[in-house]
Design a protein around this motif. Structure first.
Motif, short mmCIF file in Angstrom:
data_model
loop_
_atom_site.label_atom_id
_atom_site.label_comp_id
_atom_site.label_asym_id
_atom_site.label_seq_id
_atom_site.Cartn_x
_atom_site.Cartn_y
_atom_site.Cartn_z
N ASP A 212 3.25 1.98 -1.83
CA ASP A 212 3.31 2.67 -3.37
C ASP A 212 2.55 3.90 -3.57
N GLN A 213 0.92 3.34 -3.16
CA GLN A 213 0.19 4.54 -3.31
C GLN A 213 -0.03 5.73 -2.15
N THR B 202 1.53 5.60 4.62
CA THR B 202 2.10 6.81 4.00
C THR B 202 3.14 7.24 4.50
N ILE C 50 0.24 9.56 -2.65
CA ILE C 50 -0.84 10.33 -1.88
C ILE C 50 -0.16 11.41 -1.20
N SER D 218 1.02 -1.14 -0.10
CA SER D 218 -0.03 0.14 0.18
C SER D 218 1.01 1.34 0.03
N VAL E 186 -3.81 2.79 4.71
CA VAL E 186 -2.79 2.88 3.54
C VAL E 186 -1.60 3.41 4.39
N PHE F 63 -0.77 5.33 -11.79
CA PHE F 63 -0.22 5.11 -10.43
C PHE F 63 -1.27 4.28 -9.83
N GLN F 64 -2.20 3.72 -10.41
CA GLN F 64 -3.23 2.81 -9.69
C GLN F 64 -3.85 3.53 -8.54
N ILE F 65 -3.94 4.79 -8.66
CA ILE F 65 -4.58 5.59 -7.34
C ILE F 65 -5.97 5.49 -7.37
N LYS F 66 -6.39 4.98 -6.02
CA LYS F 66 -7.82 4.96 -6.14
C LYS F 66 -8.27 5.89 -4.89
#
Lengths: 453, 453
Positions: free
Chosen positions: B211-212, B387, B216, B209, B385, B374-377
């Motif tokens: 990566d995202q 961060t 973010i 997680s 997530v 970026f496969q951002i959801k």
């Protein structure tokens, strides 16, 4: 059109990243609107002046965990239902919360709208409302105290009281007019005269306080002037206690006007170091000299430096004559006393202040003289000082109208003329405290407030 | 030395002129200290979570009229007695109030000291405390939601739970060691293996997680590159919706790197317009080209623009080869489709995104592709997530240590070696949530907080 029934919302703290931000709502539905998106206790059932922890957001989405303080009418600043939301101090969170509450029916407040509502709802009069803004913008402790005193009542009560007495006389005189030719005199002229004199004594004390009040609120633009190499930049640096201006032995070093503020004796002095006054072939320097003369004309005080090491008594007299002709208050400062010839010092008039800017000799005496020059005294709790130009102007206009009333009575003018001047005086007085207002006046006053106040 | 018994004080809102400022106190004597200078109700006799109007100052001198909210331990953010003073938002007033309360015994808080106390007093664990700072610094709504989820618990509970189970095994194995040569096995190896595999599945989902989460929280540095006159500045302006970069037909117009941020799909993209890549005799431009190459190397994404009106297929293939060699993720964008030859377009590979930056054709498709790249959801309430780089590193190190445990069991290493690796894993896990801390770690974390938080 903005209705007074609206619920208004605004960020009340400065924008930026910080521990906390406070968002404020006021209006009939402030608590209901907040409740719709508050996840915690039912705010509608909580007593006034209580604080509650909870989430803020729509179903399935919480924006932040916040503390919500509720204030029930009339026990709030605006006398309306009010809510203060303390959230984490992130601009993203603030934006989302305001958006959310606007979707529930709140609308963005205009500058000063909270204070304007407090004024409309009788929390305080107009002069007090203006003091709220002065309090926020106070640049030193004296200005803060003057504003606080005004916010807490200041001259408001006294002016309202005198105004009521004056209204009484105006009514009596106007009653006389109704009786037309019958020559009755309901308003005893002697009593009216006494009242007006009493009012004028009070007005004049307020008017006089403005000299000090203006200086306290707005500071004193003070130009440091003199011939090239008189030590002006050295004095600026010494007063500021930092190396702000570039100092050199080369006459004409300073070209731009360099300025900074220092609080001395509770007053903000904006000292401006300027190019030395001389004829010069250097184009940039001559623009600088031109600017110096400009600044001198607009200054409230000129600190004029004489280079005692270089200047003869004749030159000193010559420069002083030029200085006098400007008509701006000035103080004569003899610099470089450590290098001055004894006979020059001995023959100098008494009103010269002798210093060495470089060696920092006699600087505190200089500061004392500057402060006493403006007769600045510390503002104490309860001292009434007029700091607001609008109030000052209205006080002067009231006083002038009352002068005309007195003059009219001495020359036995008829009641209708007397009544007109009294009504004029009442108008100017009433505008100070806001018994008499216009939309323009209010818009002008409140538009200068912060949003959120 | 700072005692935890001290009462700390700080401004909690941003500095500056505003409607309100909030000054915060926390500590055993917070309410007593405030009471000493509060002119209103006796705060000591008021219930928690109530707000009180009054003057603040010494005898005969009121600094401001304020609202004081009191919170009694343990029902406050820090779990200590706490006070929040809402005063008029003037820096002069804030300074005077803090001075006054320091004279009564409060001391200035260090950055993050309120949150640190909340952590020490068990309000939340270390990962949650760090989320408080992330929440304040969130630059977009996704980052806000990720931080809020973490502050509300996030992975903390799960990690603590898994850690406890692991501790249980570690103890059993260490117990075996006490029995020395007796060859007992309190910790069933099969169960331990299962537990570790279960933990690793969870760890890996958290690690992935990041990566995202990183994108973010920290945004994506995105370089717009390409040959001169490919339309890079036009694309930047179109993405920003403003005329940020100077656009002309003259190749080599852009020399400095021009950048700005836009939130797309909940992520802050920092787009950088750069000098076009070419050999040039112009010294300034060649420095610009050098900088472009530098930025490309450090970018997380390169938007590479091909001028379809001017470029042959061979040139396109040549440029792409160069691009690939950098090893940075890139997207190939064919610009000026409105001027492109039909046969060029037809022969382009499928992975080209075709736009006209000037006519703003296909820009929203481009944005969608960037986001999906970026496969951002969207982060929803409750999504976990990672961060935080520190958490990520510790998760990876925990996972590595557990790998070693598994590997050790497969090779039948002795219990003391297993125990060592398990303890290592426990250490890294414990550092995330703060069961294991050091002064350095805490100082490093909390020193990055705002003062007042």
């Amino acid at each position: 059109m903005n209705s007074i029934d609206d619920t208004i919302i605004a960020l009340a703290t400065p924008p930026g990243i910080s521990a906390l931000a406070v968002i404020r709502l006021s209006g009939k539905n402030a608590i209901e609107i907040t409740q719709q998106v508050f996840k915690g206790k039912n705010l509608l059932q909580q007593p006034s002046h209580t604080v509650h922890l909870g989430g803020l957001g729509e179903k399935g989405r919480t924006i932040d965990e916040v503390m919500v303080a509720i204030f029930k009418e009339p026990h709030s600043f605006t006398k309306e239902n009010s809510v203060e939301i303390s959230c984490h101090g992130s601009p993203v969170i603030v934006k989302e919360i305001i958006k959310l509450l606007m979707a529930q029916g709140a609308r963005l407040a205009k500058p000063g709208e909270f204070t304007q509502r407090a004024f409309f709802n009788g929390r305080f009069d107009l002069a007090q409302a203006e003091a709220v803004a002065d309090l926020i913008h106070a640049e030193n402790d004296n200005a803060r105290q003057a504003a606080l005193n005004q916010m807490r009542g200041g001259f408001s009560k006294e002016i309202q009281h005198l105004r009521e007495e004056l209204i009484h006389f105006a009514s009596l005189i106007e009653l006389e007019l109704d009786f037309g030719e019958e020559d009755v005199e309901f308003a005893k002229r002697e009593d009216l005269k006494k009242l007006i004199q009493q009012i004028q004594i009070y007005l004049q004390s307020l008017i006089q306080s403005f000299d000090q009040g203006n200086v306290i609120k707005n500071g004193v633009p003070t130009v440091i002037a003199g011939k090239p190499n008189a030590g002006k930049s050295t004095l600026l640096n010494a007063l500021l206690n930092e190396e702000k201006a570039i100092v050199s032995d080369i006459p004409g070093t300073t070209r731009d006007v360099i300025e900074d503020e220092v609080v001395i004796g509770g007053v903000n002095f904006r000292f401006m170091d300027t190019a030395g006054l001389r004829e010069t072939a250097d184009v940039v320097e001559s623009i600088g000299v031109e600017r110096t003369r400009e600044r001198m004309k607009n200054a409230s005080l000129i600190l004029y430096l004489f280079d005692l090491a270089q200047t003869s008594l004749e030159e000193i007299h010559g420069q002083e004559k030029e200085l006098q002709s400007l008509g701006i208050p000035y103080m004569k400062i003899g610099n470089k006393i450590d290098q001055a010839k004894k006979e020059v010092i001995e023959q100098l008039p008494n009103d010269f202040i002798l210093i060495s800017a470089f060696a920092k000799t006699n600087l505190s005496q200089l500061k004392d003289k500057i402060v006493s020059f403006f007769q600045i005294k510390e503002i104490k709790q309860g001292d009434v000082v007029v700091t607001n130009m609008r109030h000052y102007q209205n006080l002067v206009q009231t006083n002038d109208a009352l002068d005309r009333v007195l003059h009219g009575m001495d020359h036995a003018v008829t009641g209708d003329f007397l009544a007109m001047d009294i009504r004029q005086a009442l108008h100017y007085l009433g505008e100070i405290t806001g018994q008499i207002t216009s939309d323009d006046l209010l818009a002008n006053i409140f538009s200068k407030f912060c949003i959120g106040k």
